[in-house]
Scaffold this motif. Structure first.
Motif, PDB file in Angstrom:
ATOM      1  N   LEU A 219       3.983  -4.897 -21.005  1.00 30.52           N
ATOM      2  CA  LEU A 219       5.178  -4.790 -20.180  1.00 30.52           C
ATOM      3  C   LEU A 219       6.442  -4.622 -21.013  1.00 30.52           C
ATOM      4  CD1 LEU A 219       6.348  -4.780 -17.363  1.00 30.52           C
ATOM      5  CD2 LEU A 219       6.394  -7.278 -17.402  1.00 30.52           C
ATOM      6  N   ASN A 220       6.532  -5.310 -22.144  1.00 32.64           N
ATOM      7  CA  ASN A 220       7.733  -5.172 -22.962  1.00 32.64           C
ATOM      8  C   ASN A 220       7.885  -3.742 -23.485  1.00 32.64           C
ATOM      9  OD1 ASN A 220       5.478  -5.474 -24.615  1.00 32.64           O
ATOM     10  ND2 ASN A 220       6.644  -6.430 -26.253  1.00 32.64           N
ATOM     11  N   LEU A 221       6.779  -3.102 -23.885  1.00 37.87           N
ATOM     12  CA  LEU A 221       6.838  -1.716 -24.344  1.00 37.87           C
ATOM     13  C   LEU A 221       7.078  -0.763 -23.179  1.00 37.87           C
ATOM     14  CD1 LEU A 221       3.892  -1.639 -26.921  1.00 37.87           C
ATOM     15  CD2 LEU A 221       6.321  -1.905 -27.386  1.00 37.87           C
ATOM     16  N   ALA A 222       6.472  -1.051 -22.038  1.00 37.68           N
ATOM     17  CA  ALA A 222       6.638  -0.179 -20.873  1.00 37.68           C
ATOM     18  C   ALA A 222       8.105  -0.076 -20.468  1.00 37.68           C
ATOM     19  CB  ALA A 222       5.800  -0.707 -19.703  1.00 37.68           C
ATOM     20  N   VAL A 223       8.839  -1.184 -20.566  1.00 33.02           N
ATOM     21  CA  VAL A 223      10.256  -1.180 -20.208  1.00 33.02           C
ATOM     22  C   VAL A 223      11.102  -0.656 -21.361  1.00 33.02           C
ATOM     23  CG1 VAL A 223      12.191  -2.639 -19.511  1.00 33.02           C
ATOM     24  CG2 VAL A 223       9.917  -3.069 -18.588  1.00 33.02           C
ATOM     25  N   GLU A 372      22.443   1.989 -16.795  1.00 27.30           N
ATOM     26  CA  GLU A 372      22.633   0.647 -16.236  1.00 27.30           C
ATOM     27  C   GLU A 372      21.318   0.081 -15.710  1.00 27.30           C
ATOM     28  OE1 GLU A 372      25.585   1.252 -13.294  1.00 27.30           O
ATOM     29  OE2 GLU A 372      27.233   1.555 -14.727  1.00 27.30           O
ATOM     30  N   GLU A 373      20.521   0.931 -15.072  1.00 24.94           N
ATOM     31  CA  GLU A 373      19.244   0.469 -14.543  1.00 24.94           C
ATOM     32  C   GLU A 373      18.294   0.074 -15.662  1.00 24.94           C
ATOM     33  OE1 GLU A 373      16.141   1.917 -11.049  1.00 24.94           O
ATOM     34  OE2 GLU A 373      17.291   3.405 -12.172  1.00 24.94           O
ATOM     35  N   TYR A 374      18.339   0.849 -16.747  1.00 23.59           N
ATOM     36  CA  TYR A 374      17.500   0.553 -17.909  1.00 23.59           C
ATOM     37  C   TYR A 374      17.872  -0.801 -18.513  1.00 23.59           C
ATOM     38  CZ  TYR A 374      15.837   1.044 -22.757  1.00 23.59           C
ATOM     39  OH  TYR A 374      15.253   0.845 -23.981  1.00 23.59           O
ATOM     40  N   HIS A 375      19.156  -1.047 -18.703  1.00 22.55           N
ATOM     41  CA  HIS A 375      19.592  -2.319 -19.267  1.00 22.55           C
ATOM     42  C   HIS A 375      19.356  -3.467 -18.299  1.00 22.55           C
ATOM     43  CE1 HIS A 375      21.280  -0.991 -23.054  1.00 22.55           C
ATOM     44  NE2 HIS A 375      21.857   0.029 -22.445  1.00 22.55           N
ATOM     45  N   ALA A 376      19.452  -3.197 -17.001  1.00 22.34           N
ATOM     46  CA  ALA A 376      19.146  -4.235 -16.021  1.00 22.34           C
ATOM     47  C   ALA A 376      17.670  -4.626 -16.096  1.00 22.34           C
ATOM     48  CB  ALA A 376      19.492  -3.751 -14.617  1.00 22.34           C
ATOM     49  N   ALA A 377      16.800  -3.644 -16.326  1.00 25.45           N
ATOM     50  CA  ALA A 377      15.377  -3.942 -16.463  1.00 25.45           C
ATOM     51  C   ALA A 377      15.117  -4.782 -17.705  1.00 25.45           C
ATOM     52  CB  ALA A 377      14.573  -2.635 -16.527  1.00 25.45           C
ATOM     53  N   LEU A 378      15.804  -4.456 -18.805  1.00 25.35           N
ATOM     54  CA  LEU A 378      15.663  -5.266 -20.017  1.00 25.35           C
ATOM     55  C   LEU A 378      16.181  -6.683 -19.790  1.00 25.35           C
ATOM     56  CD1 LEU A 378      16.803  -2.623 -22.647  1.00 25.35           C
ATOM     57  CD2 LEU A 378      14.504  -3.540 -22.396  1.00 25.35           C
ATOM     58  N   GLU A 379      17.293  -6.788 -19.065  1.00 23.68           N
ATOM     59  CA  GLU A 379      17.843  -8.107 -18.742  1.00 23.68           C
ATOM     60  C   GLU A 379      16.856  -8.901 -17.890  1.00 23.68           C
ATOM     61  OE1 GLU A 379      21.769 -10.037 -16.521  1.00 23.68           O
ATOM     62  OE2 GLU A 379      21.539  -7.861 -16.781  1.00 23.68           O
ATOM     63  N   ARG A 380      16.233  -8.233 -16.933  1.00 25.31           N
ATOM     64  CA  ARG A 380      15.242  -8.882 -16.077  1.00 25.31           C
ATOM     65  C   ARG A 380      14.039  -9.343 -16.904  1.00 25.31           C
ATOM     66  NH1 ARG A 380      13.981 -12.025 -11.854  1.00 25.31           N
ATOM     67  NH2 ARG A 380      12.065 -11.387 -10.801  1.00 25.31           N
ATOM     68  N   ALA A 381      13.629  -8.517 -17.858  1.00 31.47           N
ATOM     69  CA  ALA A 381      12.494  -8.880 -18.706  1.00 31.47           C
ATOM     70  C   ALA A 381      12.815 -10.100 -19.550  1.00 31.47           C
ATOM     71  CB  ALA A 381      12.111  -7.694 -19.594  1.00 31.47           C
ATOM     72  N   VAL A 382      14.039 -10.173 -20.074  1.00 31.81           N
ATOM     73  CA  VAL A 382      14.442 -11.340 -20.859  1.00 31.81           C
ATOM     74  C   VAL A 382      14.510 -12.575 -19.977  1.00 31.81           C
ATOM     75  CG1 VAL A 382      16.318 -12.330 -22.221  1.00 31.81           C
ATOM     76  CG2 VAL A 382      15.666  -9.942 -22.551  1.00 31.81           C
ATOM     77  N   ALA A 389      10.412  -9.084 -25.335  1.00 31.05           N
ATOM     78  CA  ALA A 389      11.247  -8.210 -24.507  1.00 31.05           C
ATOM     79  C   ALA A 389      12.652  -8.180 -25.084  1.00 31.05           C
ATOM     80  CB  ALA A 389      11.278  -8.714 -23.064  1.00 31.05           C
ATOM     81  N   TYR A 390      13.015  -7.062 -25.691  1.00 30.56           N
ATOM     82  CA  TYR A 390      14.340  -6.894 -26.251  1.00 30.56           C
ATOM     83  C   TYR A 390      14.676  -5.413 -26.265  1.00 30.56           C
ATOM     84  CZ  TYR A 390      11.933  -5.420 -30.503  1.00 30.56           C
ATOM     85  OH  TYR A 390      11.133  -4.765 -31.399  1.00 30.56           O
ATOM     86  N   SER A 391      15.944  -5.104 -26.444  1.00 35.05           N
ATOM     87  CA  SER A 391      16.400  -3.717 -26.418  1.00 35.05           C
ATOM     88  C   SER A 391      16.445  -3.153 -27.821  1.00 35.05           C
ATOM     89  CB  SER A 391      17.798  -3.636 -25.789  1.00 35.05           C
ATOM     90  OG  SER A 391      18.307  -2.329 -25.899  1.00 35.05           O
ATOM     91  N   PRO A 392      15.745  -2.032 -28.100  1.00 35.05           N
ATOM     92  CA  PRO A 392      15.736  -1.468 -29.439  1.00 35.05           C
ATOM     93  C   PRO A 392      16.927  -0.574 -29.731  1.00 35.05           C
ATOM     94  CG  PRO A 392      14.311  -0.186 -28.042  1.00 35.05           C
ATOM     95  CD  PRO A 392      14.861  -1.306 -27.185  1.00 35.05           C
ATOM     96  N   SER A 393      17.617  -0.073 -28.707  1.00 30.31           N
ATOM     97  CA  SER A 393      18.683   0.890 -28.927  1.00 30.31           C
ATOM     98  C   SER A 393      19.446   1.084 -27.637  1.00 30.31           C
ATOM     99  CB  SER A 393      18.107   2.233 -29.382  1.00 30.31           C
ATOM    100  OG  SER A 393      17.367   2.809 -28.323  1.00 30.31           O
ATOM    101  N   THR A 394      20.464   1.934 -27.685  1.00 29.48           N
ATOM    102  CA  THR A 394      21.120   2.343 -26.459  1.00 29.48           C
ATOM    103  C   THR A 394      20.228   3.323 -25.737  1.00 29.48           C
ATOM    104  OG1 THR A 394      22.262   4.047 -27.709  1.00 29.48           O
ATOM    105  CG2 THR A 394      23.434   1.981 -27.371  1.00 29.48           C
ATOM    106  N   TYR A 395      20.659   3.747 -24.564  1.00 28.23           N
ATOM    107  CA  TYR A 395      19.798   4.588 -23.715  1.00 28.23           C
ATOM    108  C   TYR A 395      19.648   5.968 -24.344  1.00 28.23           C
ATOM    109  CZ  TYR A 395      17.626   5.907 -19.320  1.00 28.23           C
ATOM    110  OH  TYR A 395      16.732   6.294 -18.361  1.00 28.23           O
ATOM    111  N   GLY A 396      18.536   6.193 -25.036  1.00 30.38           N
ATOM    112  CA  GLY A 396      18.369   7.344 -25.894  1.00 30.38           C
ATOM    113  C   GLY A 396      18.379   8.679 -25.201  1.00 30.38           C
TER     114      GLY A 396
END
Length: 450
Positions: A219-223, A372-382, A389-396
């Motif tokens: 799940l962490n990689l999927a998001v 925003e949706e991408y970062h919200a999903a990462l926030e939800r995962a955290v 579950a962490y963010s590797p970069s900005t929205y590439g």
């Protein structure tokens, strides 16, 4: 009275009520419920899907110049732009047939992989090679057989891809596939992102379209890779929802209804929290595009609607008991329905007569919404305390990113340092530990002393 005192009838009644409730829920459960709260996809972002489906279908042809299985309107490709084609004889049974195509009309370098061939034992070997926890990948788990197949393709073709990227620096690098091929290209995209120096390309120039993909990433990689990977699912397709071992699935084809019921019962009785906390549980990767064309208690197909999101919980968790669960997996049906859905989107936009300037503004707003949706999903995962579950970069996909942001060693170090954080940590504190804001206002990774 003695039986009632012993409690046997009570236990039997409770058991029967539980089974009846499960059957009732499954009979009413349809694929539309999964994405009913998702946003609607636009014609611009969904435009590549039917075109790419036709390109995947072309991989099955023995001679593209004289096609025998072309869909309505043909494949829409120029045979002179085919860079290479490899079939089972060239691939040593490591991966299904694939093709590299240089699309000058759409400024794309495309590597397309075909799906599972039921007559080829090598495809089964790839698909069934999946022991839980066997294959780790940058802080998560992936399908072992698909990872080995993706690694073989990358090692075999990265030099050709690097030359094409160098000759066409403005082109997008697209990985796409169907079914088994979709799982291969999903992991191939992850490998390409982590080896961008070998390809000479930025992350925001890489894109993947996985059509009817199996569950191949934790799940962490999927998001985490939702900025570059897009998974397309048609209505009730069984493969993106199959959590049972694929080996059991193919061994039980003669008892398919029984397997579906057992799998559904197991998934229904498993707590959602337990599913999310399991780091080895695999999911369909990336941003999801769900094509919905049927409604409950109604017969026939309706004009398809495409919904999209980056969900964390409720990510195609339940098999749908439907007579279309297997037919919705066919690439031919996916191509037809996606083309129909795209035509409807375009008709709606033309009817609204949106000026060109407003269309450009809408494209920019879509990019912001996806970010925003991408970062919200990462926030939800955290918030759910999902492992690694962490963010590797900005929205590439939509923004330039710091070239140092994808260093795998740094990612692993950050993953280990944040894996012990409490789930109550605020999102602002979490982002503040990872990023700084440069002079231009963009978020970049903090530089460590190492």
């Amino acid at each position: 009275m003695s039986f009632i005192c012993c409690g046997l009838p009570i236990l039997e009644c409770v058991y029967c009520l539980g089974c009846a409730r499960w059957v009732w829920k499954k009979c009413l459960y349809t694929a539309g419920y999964e994405s009913e709260n998702w946003g609607l996809a636009t014609a611009q972002e969904f435009e590549p899907v039917p075109r790419i489906c036709r390109l995947i279908l072309a991989v099955y042809e023995d001679d593209i110049r004289n096609p025998q299985w072309a869909p309505q309107g043909g494949y829409g490709i120029n045979s002179d732009w085919v860079i290479l084609r490899k079939d089972y004889g060239n691939n040593q049974g490591r991966v299904p047939p694939y093709m590299i195509y240089l699309d000058h009309d759409h400024a794309e370098i495309i590597l397309a992989v075909s799906g599972l061939n039921l007559a080829k034992e090598s495809d089964y070997i790839v698909l069934l090679d999946n022991k839980l926890g066997q294959a780790e990948f940058h802080g998560g788990y992936v399908h072992n057989g698909l990872l080995k197949a993706a690694g073989w393709v990358f090692d075999a073709e990265y030099e050709i891809l690097r030359e094409l990227v160098a000759e066409n620096p403005t082109y997008m690098l697209i990985f796409t596939g169907h079914s088994l091929g979709a799982g291969v290209v999903s992991l191939l995209t992850m490998l390409a992102v982590h080896n961008r120096d070998k390809l000479g390309i930025q992350r925001n120039k890489i894109r993947c379209f996985a059509i009817a993909s199996p569950r191949c990433a934790s799940l962490n990689l999927a998001v985490r890779y939702a900025d570059v990977i897009n998974s397309v699912v048609l209505q009730d397709d069984f493969l993106p929802r199959t959590t049972a071992a694929l080996e059991d699935v193919f061994k039980s084809l003669l008892c398919w209804p029984c397997l579906l019921c057992i799998t559904c019962l197991k998934d229904t009785c498993t707590l959602e929290e337990k599913k999310l906390r399991d780091p080895r549980r695999l999911y369909v990767p990336g941003r999801l595009y769900h094509i919905v064309e049927r409604k409950p208690f109604r017969t026939g197909r309706f004009p398809p609607v495409v919904r999209t999101a980056v969900p964390v919980d409720g990510r195609f968790e339940h098999i749908v008991l439907s007579c279309n669960a297997t037919s919705d997996h066919a690439i031919i049906w996916i191509e037809r329905e996606s083309r129909w859905a795209l035509d409807l989107m375009r008709e709606k936009e033309e009817h609204m007569e949106i000026p060109r300037e407003q269309r450009m503004q809408r494209q920019e707003s879509i990019a912001r919404e996806h970010s925003e949706e991408y970062h919200a999903a990462l926030e939800r995962a955290v918030a759910l305390d999902i492992p690694q579950a962490y963010s590797p970069s900005t929205y590439g996909t939509f923004h330039q990113i710091d070239a140092a942001g994808e260093d795998s060693a740094r990612s692993s170090a950050q993953a280990s340092s944040f894996s012990h954080k409490k789930p109550t940590q605020s999102w602002k504190e979490f982002v503040g530990r990872l990023f700084d804001v440069d002079d231009s206002g963009h978020m970049v990774f903090k530089k460590t002393s190492s």
